[in-house]
Write an enzyme that holds these catalytic residues in place. Structure first.
Site, mmCIF file in Angstrom:
data_model
loop_
_atom_site.group_PDB
_atom_site.id
_atom_site.type_symbol
_atom_site.label_atom_id
_atom_site.label_comp_id
_atom_site.label_asym_id
_atom_site.label_seq_id
_atom_site.Cartn_x
_atom_site.Cartn_y
_atom_site.Cartn_z
ATOM 1 C CG HIS A 116 -3.042 -1.152 -3.044
ATOM 2 N ND1 HIS A 116 -4.281 -1.569 -3.115
ATOM 3 C CD2 HIS A 116 -2.640 -0.886 -3.918
ATOM 4 C CE1 HIS A 116 -4.703 -1.735 -4.388
ATOM 5 N NE2 HIS A 116 -3.534 -1.285 -4.938
ATOM 6 C CB ILE B 144 4.037 -9.165 -7.712
ATOM 7 C CG1 ILE B 144 4.723 -10.761 -7.933
ATOM 8 C CG2 ILE B 144 3.069 -8.933 -8.645
ATOM 9 C CD1 ILE B 144 3.569 -11.700 -7.799
ATOM 10 C CG HIS C 243 0.866 1.755 -6.057
ATOM 11 N ND1 HIS C 243 1.088 0.641 -6.995
ATOM 12 C CD2 HIS C 243 -0.297 1.796 -6.208
ATOM 13 C CE1 HIS C 243 0.194 0.084 -7.034
ATOM 14 N NE2 HIS C 243 -0.888 0.778 -6.647
ATOM 15 N N GLY D 78 -8.602 2.973 -11.445
ATOM 16 C CA GLY D 78 -7.776 1.926 -11.865
ATOM 17 C C GLY D 78 -7.340 0.955 -10.690
ATOM 18 C CD GLN D 79 -8.868 -0.116 -5.029
ATOM 19 O OE1 GLN D 79 -9.822 1.039 -4.952
ATOM 20 N NE2 GLN D 79 -8.687 -0.653 -3.636
HETATM 21 P P1 AMP Z 1 -3.775 -1.450 -8.047
HETATM 22 O O1 AMP Z 1 -4.085 -1.516 -9.414
HETATM 23 O O2 AMP Z 1 -3.543 0.133 -7.584
HETATM 24 O O3 AMP Z 1 -4.910 -2.012 -7.288
HETATM 25 O O4 AMP Z 1 -2.428 -2.081 -7.782
HETATM 26 C C1 AMP Z 1 -2.342 -3.383 -7.457
HETATM 27 C C2 AMP Z 1 -1.037 -3.806 -7.418
HETATM 28 O O5 AMP Z 1 -0.599 -4.924 -6.729
HETATM 29 C C3 AMP Z 1 -0.410 -3.876 -8.851
HETATM 30 O O6 AMP Z 1 0.714 -3.102 -9.144
HETATM 31 C C4 AMP Z 1 0.055 -5.388 -8.723
HETATM 32 O O7 AMP Z 1 1.370 -5.514 -9.518
HETATM 33 C C5 AMP Z 1 0.518 -5.663 -7.419
HETATM 34 N N1 AMP Z 1 0.122 -7.065 -6.768
HETATM 35 C C6 AMP Z 1 -0.743 -7.811 -7.160
HETATM 36 N N2 AMP Z 1 -0.478 -9.243 -6.552
HETATM 37 C C7 AMP Z 1 0.575 -9.048 -5.929
HETATM 38 C C8 AMP Z 1 1.188 -9.808 -5.093
HETATM 39 N N3 AMP Z 1 0.989 -10.950 -4.778
HETATM 40 N N4 AMP Z 1 2.374 -9.520 -4.476
HETATM 41 C C9 AMP Z 1 2.743 -8.082 -4.624
HETATM 42 N N5 AMP Z 1 2.050 -7.270 -5.475
HETATM 43 C C10 AMP Z 1 1.165 -7.766 -6.207
#
Ligand code: AMP
Length: 121
Positions: free
Chosen positions: A107, A34, A109, A100-101
Site C-alpha cells: 500500500h 482509518i 500512503h 515499519g510495515q
Molecule cells: P503500514 O504501517 O504502512 O503497514 O500502514 C498500515 C495502515 O493501515 C495504517 O496507517 C493503518 O491506520 C491503516 N489501516 C489499518 N486497518 C485499516 C482499515 N480497516 N481501513 C483503513 N486503514 C486501515
C-alpha cells in the site's frame, strides 16, 4: 514469506469489511486510512496479491505497475493534492519489519492537505 489472504486489506478487497472508498479501477483500490496521520491520508493498494514493494517489483506485470502508479496520480488529483490542482503530497510505502510495515499487502500512503514536514522522525 507467502501472501496472507486474511490480512485486513485482502478482506477490504473482498468486501468482507468496509472502507471509505475514494477510487477504484481494474488495478487499484483507494480508501481513507482509518487512523489519519495528516489532514488528508489516503491509501492506494494494488488489486493483486503483493506483500510489499519488493514483491510487486519482482512479480507484478508491466500493466499492474503502470496501473498502480497511474492510480496514485488519479487519487492525488481527485483529492486536490496533486501539483496540477493542489499543493502537493507525500507518497510513502513501508517495506518489511525495519520499514515499519504493519499490513502485509502493498500500500502507498498519500499524505496531503497541509505541510507534511520532516521526512523521517
Ligand atoms: P503500514 O504501517 O504502512 O503497514 O500502514 C498500515 C495502515 O493501515 C495504517 O496507517 C493503518 O491506520 C491503516 N489501516 C489499518 N486497518 C485499516 C482499515 N480497516 N481501513 C483503513 N486503514 C486501515
Amino acid at each position: 514469506m507467502s501472501y496472507d489472504n486474511n490480512n485486513i486489506f485482502a478482506k477490504i478487497l473482498r468486501e468482507e469489511i468496509p472502507c471509505k472508498k475514494i477510487y477504484e479501477d481494474k488495478y487499484v483500490l483507494s480508501f481513507y486510512d482509518i487512523n489519519p496521520q495528516k489532514k488528508i491520508h489516503a491509501l492506494v493498494i494494488p488489486k493483486g496479491k503483493y506483500i510489499d514493494l519488493d514483491d510487486f517489483i519482482s512479480n507484478a506485470s508491466t500493466d499492474e505497475i503502470t496501473g498502480l502508479l497511474t492510480g496514485i496520480k488519479i487519487v492525488a488529483k481527485k483529492l486536490n493534492i496533486s501539483t496540477e490542482n493542489g499543493k502537493g503530497y507525500r507518497a510513502l510505502t513501508n517495506v518489511g519489519e525495519n520499514g515499519g510495515q504493519e499490513v502485509p499487502h502493498l500500500h502507498f500512503h498519500l499524505f496531503g492537505g497541509e505541510k507534511i514536514g520532516k521526512m523521517v522522525e
